[in-house]
Every structure is written in structure tokens, then in C-alpha cells.
Write an enzyme that holds these catalytic residues in place. Structure first.
Site, PDB file in Angstrom:
ATOM      1  CD  GLU A   2      12.507 -35.050 -23.919  1.00 25.52           C
ATOM      2  OE1 GLU A   2      11.566 -34.483 -23.493  1.00 25.52           O
ATOM      3  OE2 GLU A   2      13.483 -34.475 -24.537  1.00 25.52           O
ATOM      4  CG  ASP A  58       1.996 -33.279 -31.833  1.00 20.27           C
ATOM      5  OD1 ASP A  58       2.903 -32.693 -31.294  1.00 20.27           O
ATOM      6  OD2 ASP A  58       2.494 -34.237 -32.935  1.00 20.27           O
ATOM      7  CD  GLU A 101       5.676 -28.799 -25.763  1.00 21.43           C
ATOM      8  OE1 GLU A 101       6.733 -28.912 -26.112  1.00 21.43           O
ATOM      9  OE2 GLU A 101       5.233 -28.582 -24.575  1.00 21.43           O
TER      10      GLU A 101
END
Length: 381
Positions: free
Chosen positions: A329, A170, A173
């Protein structure tokens, strides 16, 4: 979702959006590739089709036309250089003898266009749909001739028509054994954009229409639970990436029952005070909240007509900025698995900061909400 109590001012939001465009364009490699993160150990030196497509769409929306175009040039080059490999993949699939996963196209490349020689969770098909969608959206937005990327789009259509239904990793990963709804809808977005733009015609256009329709049907039959999109076929869970299918991809109408139910499900399951988790059992760096996913949910809310909810997500993302002006992130707030954070810090160091994808999604939502205009945030901003 708990409402934010300390709003970020419009000027501060606009300044961060403008500086984000400048950061992204300044870090773009001469080849046209966007680095995922310039300093994070596991991402350094690599560009992803998926991340890069969303990055390009973000700066394109802000008027950085040349930067986005050069990224799409790079994508096309990666594909043209692998034309014979794509032909082999397509022919093997047509003969009923599909090649193994390790012979599929990779999900990331070096800035110069090489494939990585380190172990990675590499077989992901979503990026090959996402870059096509982004290139077509860019051409439509700025009145460009899609013929510039026709070869790469055609090769992507061939590849996706042959591989769209295969299980693969996905966005995150993970879960190689599943067929992921976000992946399918990224593919649909690319295939439908290719046909809409007339970048492909004849048998190739027919193949794109057929694969897109089949993928949509599969999502409808097996990728919906309790009225909302699910994480993978047969799952009851949701994933933060599902917001992208509503906006910016536009594959699912935000005002439809499925769109509204999916927005509500992602919010209910994954949003805490405006910050969105990837999925409910995430353990990566302890399972924090991702600014890019908050902005994607904000875009979905904007498409559904709920500006206050969209603006709340933009403000939450702005509050994650570092003193250097970088968006990470993820942030370690409301961790889902706090006991797992230390192992990732030991393995790869601190969280990726800056993450260009985070900056790009912030820009995309800021433009959508009118916080900045393309004239004020474009090339060279």
C-alpha cells in the site's frame, strides 16, 4: 520531482504487470468481489466499491474480461439487494429530510455481500460513481452489452443524484465534514458514463445530467485554487487522488490549463523521486509514498503526452515490489510524520502487502505505456 537514476528494465516491468494480473484474478472471491488485501488485519475479508472498480479497470485493460465482469456483477447484486433502502434515501432527500450518514450505503462489504459490524469510516459516495464509470469503460473496451449492469447503474444514479453534494469521508476515510473534489469528480465520471452508455434514460438520465453538471460547476467555483484542483471545497492543498480525475477517469482534460496545472501541483507538493504521498499532512503509517498514486500520476502524465514522466512513475512503483512479488500500500520512504509510524504498526501490524489496488494501477499504467498488451496479459495470465 527528482529524476530516477536507476531505471527498471522493460522486461522486469512487463513481468511484474503480468504477475499482477495473475495475482489479482487468483485472489478474486467466487462472488466476484476483489479483496482489498488478503492478509492485512483491517482490510481482510472486505471489498470496496472504489478500490474494486479501479482493480477491475486495471485487469480489464489487460484483457481479463471475465474477472472484471464478475466484479461488476457483484456490485450490481449489492445494490439490487438494497433497492428499498436506496428508495428510502432518495425519497427522504426529495422531501427535504435527508437521512443521517449512518443510514447511507456503506463503502465496503464482505466478500459474501454482508455489511461490516465493526466500526468503520463508512459513508463515502465516490465508489458508487467509480464502479459505474469502470463498468461502462469495460463494456466500451470489450464491446459488451451494458444492459447486463443496467439495474445496478440505475440504482447508483438514483443514489448519487440524491446524495452527491453531501459532505462525507474522502478516499482515505478522513475529513467527514468536507466535500471532497476527488469524490465529486468520481461521481461526475459515473453519472456521465451512465448517460453516455444509455444505461439510463428519461427522467433518470436527466437527473444524472443535472447532478453531473451541478457537481462540475461546484468544483469550478469552489474546488479550484491558483488554477489547480484542490483537496476539498475551499482548500488550498492538493491530494494525490486528484490525478485520477485526469486519468484514468478522464473527467478533466489532461491538456487543458486546469489539467496541466493540477498535474504540476500534485507533482510539486506530493512527489518525491517518483513516489507520491497522499497529502501533505498525512500521518497514516508515518505518511509514506503510495505506488498506486505514483501510477495514477503516471497515467495523468501519459494523458498529457509526457511519456518519460509516466514511465518514471511506473519504474518507481516497480522498485517497491517485495521479494515475493507483492506491491504494498505504501513504503516508508521520505515519511512525512515518522514519529507516527509505530502507533499504526502496533495497531494493525505491517503495511498492507499485497494491496490489490497497487497491483491494478501498475497494470493500468503498464498497458497505457505499451509495456504489456492485453493479448499477452489477459485472462489466465
Amino acid at each position: 520531482m527528482t529524476a530516477l537514476t536507476t531505471p527498471v528494465g522493460t522486461d522486469a516491468l512487463a513481468d511484474l504487470a503480468r504477475s499482477s494480473v495473475s495475482l489479482i484474478t487468483s485472489l478474486q472471491h467466487p462472488s466476484g468481489a476483489y479483496p482489498a488485501s488478503p492478509s492485512f488485519s483491517a482490510y481482510q475479508g472486505y471489498s470496496w466499491f472504489r478500490d474494486g472498480a479501479f482493480i477491475a479497470d486495471g485487469v480489464s485493460s489487460a484483457g481479463a474480461v471475465d474477472s472484471a465482469s464478475r466484479f461488476f456483477d457483484w456490485c450490481q447484486q449489492m445494490l439490487v439487494e438494497r433497492r428499498s433502502r436506496i428508495t428510502e434515501i432518495v425519497e427522504a432527500a426529495a422531501a427535504g429530510r435527508p437521512l443521517p450518514d449512518d443510514r447511507m450505503l456503506p463503502t465496503r462489504f464482505t466478500m459474501e455481500g454482508a455489511e461490516g459490524d465493526d466500526d468503520w469510516w463508512d459513508f463515502q459516495t465516490d465508489g458508487y460513481g467509480t464502479w459505474v464509470w469502470a463498468a461502462v469503460a469495460h463494456a466500451e473496451r470489450h464491446g459488451l452489452d451494458i444492459a447486463r449492469w443496467r439495474d445496478g447503474i440505475a440504482l447508483s444514479v438514483d443514489y448519487l443524484a440524491a446524495t452527491w453534494s453531501r459532505p462525507c469521508y474522502d478516499w482515505w476515510e478522513e475529513h467527514r465534514e468536507q466535500v471532497h473534489v476527488s469524490t465529486l469528480l468520481c461521481i461526475v465520471a459515473g453519472l456521465e458514463a451512465a448517460v453516455r452508455s444509455a444505461a439510463v434514460d428519461g427522467d433518470r438520465a436527466d437527473a444524472a445530467r443535472g447532478a453531473a453538471a451541478a457537481a462540475r460547476d461546484l468544483v469550478t467555483r469552489r474546488g479550484v485554487h491558483d488554477g489547480h484542483l484542490s483537496k476539498w471545497l475551499g482548500s488550498t492543498d492538493v491530494d494525490g487522488s486528484l490525478s485520477a480525475a485526469i486519468a484514468p477517469l478522464g473527467v478533466i482534460d489532461a491538456t487543458s490549463p486546469l489539467g496541466r496545472a493540477s498535474i504540476r501541483a500534485v507533482d510539486d507538493a506530493l512527489d518525491v523521486e517518483g513516489g507520491v504521498h497522499r497529502f501533505s499532512f498525512d500521518t497514516f503509517y508515518g505518511g509514506g509514498q503510495w505506488p498506486l498514486l505514483s501510477c495514477m500520476l503516471g497515467l495523468a502524465y501519459a494523458a498529457a503526452g509526457d511519456r518519460p514522466a509516466a514511465l518514471a512513475r511506473l519504474q518507481w512503483a516497480a522498485r517497491t515490489v517485495t521479494p515475493e512479488g507483492y506491491l504494498p500500500e505504501q513504503v516508508p520512504d521520505h515519511l512525512l510524520a515518522p514519529e507516527r509510524r509505530a502507533e499504526w504498526v502496533e495497531r494493525w501490524g505491517g503495511v498492507a502487502t499485497p494491496l490489490l489496488w497497487s497491483h491494478a494501477m501498475f497494470v493500468r499504467l503498464a498497458v497505457e505505456l505499451g509495456v504489456i498488451t492485453p493479448e499477452a496479459a489477459g485472462e489466465g495470465a
